[in-house]
Design an enzyme around this catalytic site. Structure first.
Site, mmCIF file in Angstrom:
data_model
loop_
_atom_site.group_PDB
_atom_site.id
_atom_site.type_symbol
_atom_site.label_atom_id
_atom_site.label_comp_id
_atom_site.label_asym_id
_atom_site.label_seq_id
_atom_site.Cartn_x
_atom_site.Cartn_y
_atom_site.Cartn_z
ATOM 1 N N ARG A 96 0.841 -1.193 0.000
ATOM 2 C CA ARG A 96 0.000 0.000 0.000
ATOM 3 C C ARG A 96 0.881 1.249 0.000
ATOM 4 O O ARG A 96 1.724 1.434 0.879
ATOM 5 C CB ARG A 96 -0.991 0.031 1.162
ATOM 6 C CG ARG A 96 -1.977 1.219 1.120
ATOM 7 C CD ARG A 96 -2.820 1.246 -0.165
ATOM 8 N NE ARG A 96 -3.615 0.046 -0.350
ATOM 9 C CZ ARG A 96 -4.841 -0.140 0.185
ATOM 10 N NH1 ARG A 96 -5.398 0.793 0.896
ATOM 11 N NH2 ARG A 96 -5.491 -1.250 -0.061
ATOM 12 N N LEU A 97 0.666 2.026 -1.012
ATOM 13 C CA LEU A 97 1.363 3.316 -1.116
ATOM 14 C C LEU A 97 1.333 4.042 0.226
ATOM 15 O O LEU A 97 0.282 4.128 0.866
ATOM 16 C CB LEU A 97 0.652 4.163 -2.178
ATOM 17 C CG LEU A 97 1.222 5.556 -2.469
ATOM 18 C CD1 LEU A 97 2.569 5.449 -3.174
ATOM 19 C CD2 LEU A 97 0.239 6.368 -3.308
ATOM 20 N N HIS A 98 2.491 4.534 0.682
ATOM 21 C CA HIS A 98 2.491 5.342 1.908
ATOM 22 C C HIS A 98 3.499 6.477 1.803
ATOM 23 O O HIS A 98 4.661 6.264 1.496
ATOM 24 C CB HIS A 98 2.733 4.483 3.155
ATOM 25 C CG HIS A 98 3.917 3.557 3.093
ATOM 26 N ND1 HIS A 98 3.913 2.387 2.375
ATOM 27 C CD2 HIS A 98 5.132 3.618 3.683
ATOM 28 C CE1 HIS A 98 5.075 1.770 2.525
ATOM 29 N NE2 HIS A 98 5.850 2.504 3.299
ATOM 30 N N LEU A 99 2.973 7.671 2.065
ATOM 31 C CA LEU A 99 3.785 8.891 2.047
ATOM 32 C C LEU A 99 4.364 9.116 3.442
ATOM 33 O O LEU A 99 3.615 9.230 4.414
ATOM 34 C CB LEU A 99 2.910 10.087 1.641
ATOM 35 C CG LEU A 99 3.561 11.475 1.701
ATOM 36 C CD1 LEU A 99 4.677 11.614 0.672
ATOM 37 C CD2 LEU A 99 2.498 12.574 1.491
#
Length: 182
Positions: A96-99
DNA sequence: GTTCTAGAAC
DNA sequence: GTTCTAGAAC
């Protein structure tokens, strides 16, 4: 559960209201479970985007909403925006994309390995703006070579705030504390 | 991602 | 003696 369930922890944890520091219809802000600085947030979209390498130009509005959530999280700390950086890891371990939204002190008991530090202070940390620019220019984020990734994580330790030489991690951690409140 | 750990490297 | 590194985790 499979043995790889740890890599899906973000997808699991973001759904728990207790972990939702902030939330919108598009994304959630969580505190990093193992913060590598005094303030370390993750902004995670609900959309099933695995990483930066699955992004397309159509996702740019989502990215900007994620950035805005990150800025809102920074404002809750009472610290200046310029003490933070926002960006993505070149080779994330978690699905999951995480900034990452992380203060630049890097004073944390959870910062335990050289790779931890280098993953935030070298090009392994890909700034938010550079990701948006690459999406605009090339239409996608190109994968980096394993050779480059290993090179960046193995670079010699160097303070991110001055030219003080640090040969070991304990030395660096002690030095980083000397930068606090300066 | 983290934890543990043995052996290497310093 | 301390720090780093690399591999396993059922």
């Amino acid at each position: 559960m499979t043995t790889g369930s740890w890599s899906h922890a973000l997808i699991r944890d973001m759904k728990l209201p207790a972990n939702q520091f902030m939330r919108t219809e598009a994304a959630v802000v969580m505190r990093d479970k193992y913060p590598k600085a005094r303030h370390h947030f993750l902004v995670i979209p609900w959309a099933d985007i695995d990483s930066v390498y699955q992004l397309s130009p159509a996702d740019i509005p989502l990215l900007h909403e994620m950035r805005l959530l990150g800025v809102n999280a920074i404002e809750t700390t009472g610290q200046s925006h310029d003490r933070f950086r926002l960006g993505f890891h070149m080779k994330p371990s978690m699905h999951r994309l995480h900034l990452h939204v992380i203060s630049q002190d890097f004073v944390s008991d959870r910062l335990r390995y050289k790779e931890h530090f280098n993953s935030f202070v070298t090009e392994f940390f890909m700034p938010f703006e550079s990701i948006v620019l690459e999406l605009q220019d090339k239409g996608r984020i190109e994968r980096r070579s394993q050779e480059l990734i290993e090179h960046l994580l193995r670079l010699p330790l160097a303070c991110n705030q001055c030219a003080f030489p640090c040969s070991t991690l304990p030395q660096l951690k002690k030095h980083l504390e000397s930068h606090l409140d300066s």
